[in-house]
Write an enzyme that holds these catalytic residues in place. Structure first.
Site, PDB file in Angstrom:
ATOM      1  N   SER A 167       5.781  23.958 -18.282  1.00 37.77           N
ATOM      2  CA  SER A 167       4.498  23.559 -17.721  1.00 37.77           C
ATOM      3  C   SER A 167       3.528  24.726 -17.583  1.00 37.77           C
ATOM      4  O   SER A 167       2.309  24.524 -17.569  1.00 37.77           O
ATOM      5  CB  SER A 167       4.702  22.898 -16.355  1.00 37.77           C
ATOM      6  OG  SER A 167       5.355  23.782 -15.451  1.00 37.77           O
ATOM      7  N   ASP A 196       2.324  24.880  -3.789  1.00 33.87           N
ATOM      8  CA  ASP A 196       2.819  25.219  -5.128  1.00 33.87           C
ATOM      9  C   ASP A 196       2.343  26.632  -5.453  1.00 33.87           C
ATOM     10  O   ASP A 196       1.172  26.854  -5.753  1.00 33.87           O
ATOM     11  CB  ASP A 196       2.270  24.217  -6.144  1.00 33.87           C
ATOM     12  CG  ASP A 196       2.776  24.474  -7.564  1.00 33.87           C
ATOM     13  OD1 ASP A 196       3.302  25.577  -7.833  1.00 33.87           O
ATOM     14  OD2 ASP A 196       2.609  23.584  -8.420  1.00 33.87           O
ATOM     15  N   HIS A 217       2.318  27.278 -10.190  1.00 32.78           N
ATOM     16  CA  HIS A 217       1.283  26.912 -11.156  1.00 32.78           C
ATOM     17  C   HIS A 217      -0.075  27.468 -10.737  1.00 32.78           C
ATOM     18  O   HIS A 217      -0.254  27.924  -9.605  1.00 32.78           O
ATOM     19  CB  HIS A 217       1.239  25.392 -11.312  1.00 32.78           C
ATOM     20  CG  HIS A 217       2.527  24.819 -11.830  1.00 32.78           C
ATOM     21  ND1 HIS A 217       3.529  24.343 -10.997  1.00 32.78           N
ATOM     22  CD2 HIS A 217       2.993  24.664 -13.094  1.00 32.78           C
ATOM     23  CE1 HIS A 217       4.550  23.926 -11.730  1.00 32.78           C
ATOM     24  NE2 HIS A 217       4.251  24.107 -13.009  1.00 32.78           N
TER      25      HIS A 217
END
Length: 446
Positions: free
Chosen positions: A177, A422, A425
């Site tokens: 990702s 998070d 990311h």
């Protein structure tokens, strides 16, 4: 990018030089033309190199910006030797990086005028996990930092040049990702030059394809978090704790990469299980599975060797380019940069200002050593994008809590936002646009 006076501006054109002869020398115009041509060819080919990049020590310890530090662990194992191409020019190159310029060593500087390179609202391709403004981030400070290499400049990202270069070609990002974030950043940097009716984005299982129809070009992302076949290969349902990787299985995914003209690989985060990796020696279809346990370093080394073998067998070095992006840092413990013991990237709005900060622990250094060892022994032409050190300073650039939450948050989580932040990311626009500026520099100015 500062140009050497011998750097071609375009094929067949170079800046005039004063001949290294005195005025008294009598040479015919034909001979002068021949000598100039020989000089041009020799300089052009002498600098067509592919680098497995390394960090250079910063010349001083003083800066009001955020500088790369000397003796960094993540870079000390990247091989210093240069892999020389035979006599061919490096594919896609239009110039070369200034001699002695390490674009991965430098500073983060504020740039209100030129950053961000696009607006979040202007790019409809950013997935909701990365749209931080849409999900309530109250400031945009993270969007206004520009990477400034030490002693030289990055070439300005030229979307027209990139699209013309991709005419009739495929560019592919392969990995997890984090690589998908870099892929989406590239699409956002390019799509504004393409009319709405002449572009599309489609997903076919593990493969996502952005098509620029007027250019007959595609920019693609292929989900393969380990590069090798694994039990985490489903592009949607892949959050598997007990991860298993199949040995010698890169062709399972690799058959979908064939025909690409430019490939950008990454693989790192999914290997960090905190324990030994499970390696499948047979097939996932076997009723009784033969599984061995291997240290993370050895398992990662196996994957790197498989990747290089695939590149050697399937990518033509005379016409294609291959890149490998290094580890993307996470910022889950603010105590590592002098913050609160219970904190992380949540509420961080500025980069780390201590230029001696060294991200990562022994596990991460082990991975970097493996990369250096495997790439150092290989003659496969591959360009290493060392984004780890420069990204390590950017504790401010993560999505934190400003993203789509796929699962309902509990009252306990809502009461403590840091608990569900998070810190892996990155918001877009943001840091990963810089990764693509570095990719642009190495693609066109190797």
């Amino acid at each position: 990018m500062r140009k050497n006076p011998l750097t071609p501006n375009r094929p067949g054109v170079f800046m005039q030089m004063k001949p290294p002869f005195s005025r008294s020398s009598r040479l015919s115009p034909l001979l002068l033309t021949l000598l100039a041509f020989i000089l041009f060819v020799s300089v052009l080919y002498a600098h067509n190199l592919l680098f497995i990049s390394r960090q250079h020590p910063h010349p001083s310890g003083e800066s009001h910006h955020f500088n790369s530090s000397p003796d960094v662990h993540h870079s000390s194992h990247i091989p210093e030797r240069v892999i020389r191409r035979r006599q061919e020019a490096v594919p896609f190159a239009v110039g070369r990086t200034q001699e002695g310029c390490d674009v991965f060593s430098g500073s983060w500087v504020r740039d209100e005028a030129a950053r961000p390179l696009y607006e979040e609202s202007e790019c409809p391709y950013i997935q909701p996990q990365l749209t931080c403004q849409e999900h309530g981030r109250p400031e945009k400070e993270y969007q206004h930092w520009r990477w400034q290499p030490e002693g030289c400049d990055l070439p300005k990202f030229n979307a027209s040049l990139m699209l013309e270069t991709l005419r009739g070609k495929r560019m592919m990002f392969v990995g997890d990702s984090l690589n998908r974030g870099q892929y989406v950043s590239m699409v956002c940097l390019l799509h504004r030059l393409i009319p709405p009716e002449a572009k599309s984005m489609e997903t076919f299982g593990s493969l996502t394809v952005f098509t620029a129809k007027n250019y007959n070009a595609t920019i693609e992302f292929y989900w393969a978090p380990f590069l090798l076949e694994s039990n985490s290969d489903d592009a949607v349902v892949h959050r598997i704790t007990d991860r298993i990787v199949r040995k010698g299985s890169i062709n399972k995914h690799g058959r979908n990469w064939k025909g690409a003209d430019i490939i950008v690989f990454n693989t790192y985060l999914w290997w960090m299980t905190g324990s030994k990796m499970k390696i499948l020696l047979g097939s996932f279809d076997d009723k009784v599975k033969d599984i061995a346990r291997m240290s993370t370093d050895d398992a990662y080394r196996m994957a790197m060797k498989s990747m290089l073998k695939w590149v050697k067998q399937n990518m033509d070095p005379n016409n294609t380019r291959v890149f490998f992006t290094s580890m993307s840092p996470s910022h889950t413990k603010s105590v590592e940069w002098g913050g609160r013991a219970e904190g992380n990237c949540y509420n961080e709005t500025r980069p780390i200002e201590d230029w001696t900060y060294d991200w990562g622990g022994e596990a991460e250094r082990g991975i970097m050593r493996v990369i250096g060892q495997v790439f150092g022994k290989s003659k496969v032409p591959i360009t290493f994008l060392n984004i780890t050190r420069l990204s390590g300073y950017r504790k401010d650039a993560h999505t934190a809590i400003y993203k789509k939450q796929w699962n309902p948050l509990t009252p306990q989580q809502l009461a403590n936002p840091a608990s569900y932040a998070d810190c892996v990311h990155w918001c877009l626009p943001g840091l990963q646009d810089t990764w693509n500026e570095l990719l642009f520099a190495k693609l066109f100015y190797p």
